[in-house]
Design an enzyme around this catalytic site. Structure first.
Site, short mmCIF file in Angstrom:
data_model
loop_
_atom_site.label_atom_id
_atom_site.label_comp_id
_atom_site.label_asym_id
_atom_site.label_seq_id
_atom_site.Cartn_x
_atom_site.Cartn_y
_atom_site.Cartn_z
N THR A 37 -133.39 52.04 -18.70
CA THR A 37 -133.83 50.65 -18.86
C THR A 37 -133.05 49.68 -17.98
OG1 THR A 37 -132.28 50.27 -20.69
CG2 THR A 37 -134.49 51.07 -21.26
N CYS A 41 -125.61 47.73 -23.72
CA CYS A 41 -125.69 47.32 -25.11
C CYS A 41 -124.34 47.49 -25.80
CB CYS A 41 -126.72 48.16 -25.88
SG CYS A 41 -128.38 48.15 -25.20
N ASP A 445 -85.72 39.38 -43.42
CA ASP A 445 -86.57 38.39 -44.08
C ASP A 445 -86.48 38.55 -45.60
OD1 ASP A 445 -89.06 36.45 -43.52
OD2 ASP A 445 -89.51 37.72 -45.24
#
Length: 497
Positions: A37, A41, A445
């Site tokens: 084609t 895609c 932390d």
């Protein structure tokens, strides 16, 4: 044969299986060129699956276009999330891809892009062509085509304005590119009734796609919990903020929508649209691969329940790493609320007022050069913290420290750590939320340490076993320790023991 270039690391058999199953998780990871084609895609395209012998696969839309394929008008492969590979990797190709997405080629050309990366044009072109099949110009051209399509479909701008706003050098180049990429004319791409923002002159509304699952409400709530007055706004549904873009300030309003985020943009210059979209995607962590992250973290007994309870959790970043670095220094050893207060004061002291406020948004965050020379004595910082902000701003302004999207993350961290007043925690925060590094551990932390105790793990152990997604592990641990940053109705934090 043209179009048969298969990029490094791309497994044709695996790609075809994804196409045959229409697996949307791979959208943006690669593109399928269909020789019968002449179109390319996304893997999840709903059209009939082509035979394996009739397809080739490409890791960028630019490579598919270079191979002679045009974009599918049914699945719109140019509107998918970006490849998460460029966020994970730290090599020159990944850094180049991040800069190209931010619009560096449009602003400075290929010489500027190569200079930012410390390579010659020839070296950079050889690296990109060797891995991706195309050079920086083709990659930037594909991005210009995508930006043009957005403007055509969402505005009523004359085509000449669209062309230059998207970064094309001429109307002819714009027309030729649109015809080549989309197999139609620019005017034919415009719907009979463009999807313009109803009743809001000067605003564009775009849908920013994300890979599922995407917890949009959680991401926006996290950003809203850290919102700084004058720069950011959170109304419980929509997070808004000022963006400092190359050609002027902009305002973006972000709210949840099906499959991603709705972004309403008000730009000073339309040519900043591509940079604005790129920075919003980084802010929202839209290009992450949640399946890969959850598979690794969810397999660990310590995190299994946390991951199962919050699939697809993201790590919100910053649209401007320089800004994030300054905010990280202001947030050292203070609460979230305290950091917001200090940042708001700095904003009004050294920031640039908007020409016209938008709601409560009033200022652009100060750029490094302005901040380096600003008098911050009224902001409420200690003398030591004020000196650190000044040293950091000067280093950012003179290039001693570089934190742009193409920065070498390891080098940037070393340079930051060399500055007085900046320690490992601040460097890690900048890497995680400024440079969007998915594999950062936060040493020392307090919230992370609290959660590690709850899940029965140690800091030393966790710092290595959750690679390469340690930033996401930190986010899960933060959610356990401070659930109010992640959900409106937090459940009590319970120990796993």
């Amino acid at each position: 044969m043209l179009g048969d270039v298969i990029l490094q690391g791309l497994d044709a058999e695996r790609c075809y299986r994804a196409v045959a199953s229409r697996d949307a998780r791979f959208d943006g990871w690669f593109f399928t060129g269909v020789h019968t084609t002449g179109i390319y895609c996304r893997p999840s395209c709903p059209a009939r699956t082509p035979l394996a012998r009739n397809v080739t696969f490409h890791t960028t839309a630019a490579a598919a276009q270079h191979a002679g394929f045009r974009a599918c008008r049914r699945c719109r492969p140019d509107a998918v999330p970006g490849s998460p590979e460029w966020d994970v990797r730290a090599d020159v190709v990944a850094r180049a891809m991040r800069l190209i997405a931010d619009g560096e080629v449009e602003r400075a050309g290929v010489p500027g892009l190569a200079g930012r990366l410390g390579y010659s044009e020839r070296q950079l072109n050889r690296l990109l062509v060797g891995e991706l099949g195309v050079g920086p110009l083709a990659l930037a051209r594909a991005q210009r085509a995508q930006t043009a399509r957005l403007l055509i479909e969402t505005t009523t701008l004359p085509m000449a304005d669209v062309a230059f706003a998207a970064g094309f050098a001429s109307i002819r180049q714009f027309n030729d590119t649109v015809r080549e990429v989309f197999a139609t004319t620019p005017s034919a791409l415009r719907p009979a009734t463009p999807r313009v923002d109803g009743g809001a002159p000067g605003w564009l509304t775009l849908r920013l796609a994300a890979r599922a699952p995407y917890p949009a409400e959680e991401v926006l709530l996290f950003l809203g919990a850290h919102a700084v007055g004058g720069l950011e706004e959170w109304d419980g549904t929509t997070f808004s903020r000022v963006l400092d873009l190359p050609h002027g300030p902009a305002v973006v309003q972000l709210s949840p929508t099906a499959g991603g985020i709705s972004a309403r943009l008000r730009l000073s210059q339309l040519r900043d649209l591509g940079a604005a979209v790129s920075r919003c995607r980084r802010l929202l962590d839209l290009d992450a691969d949640p399946v890969a992250v959850d598979e690794v973290l969810g397999a660990d007994p310590a995190l299994r329940e946390l991951v199962a309870a919050a699939p697809g959790r993201r790590v919100p970043a910053s649209p401007d790493a320089d800004e994030l670095a300054v905010r990280a220094v202001l947030g050292q050893q203070v609460s979230v609320a305290g950091a917001r207060t200090l940042t708001a004061r700095l904003l009004t002291t050294a920031g640039t007022p908007l020409a016209e406020p938008v709601g409560t948004l009033t200022h652009v965050f100060p750029r490094a050069a302005a901040l380096a020379s600003a008098d911050l004595s009224t902001v409420g910082l200690t003398g030591a913290r004020r000196r650190t902000v000044g040293i950091l701003a000067a280093a950012l302004a003179d290039g001693t420290v570089t934190l742009d999207p193409g920065a070498d993350r390891a080098e940037a961290s070393r340079d930051l750590l060399a500055l007085p007043g900046i320690g490992p925690w601040t460097v890690a925060i900048v890497a995680m939320r400024g440079l969007a590094d998915p594999d950062v551990w936060l040493p020392g932390d307090l919230a992370v340490r609290k959660s590690l105790a709850l899940v029965g793990s140690s800091d030393t152990d966790a710092a290595t076993r959750w690679r390469p997604w340690r930033s996401y592990a930190v986010q899960h641990l933060w959610a356990l320790a401070v659930p109010s940053l992640f959900t409106r109705h937090p459940r009590p934090v319970r120990s796993s023991s």
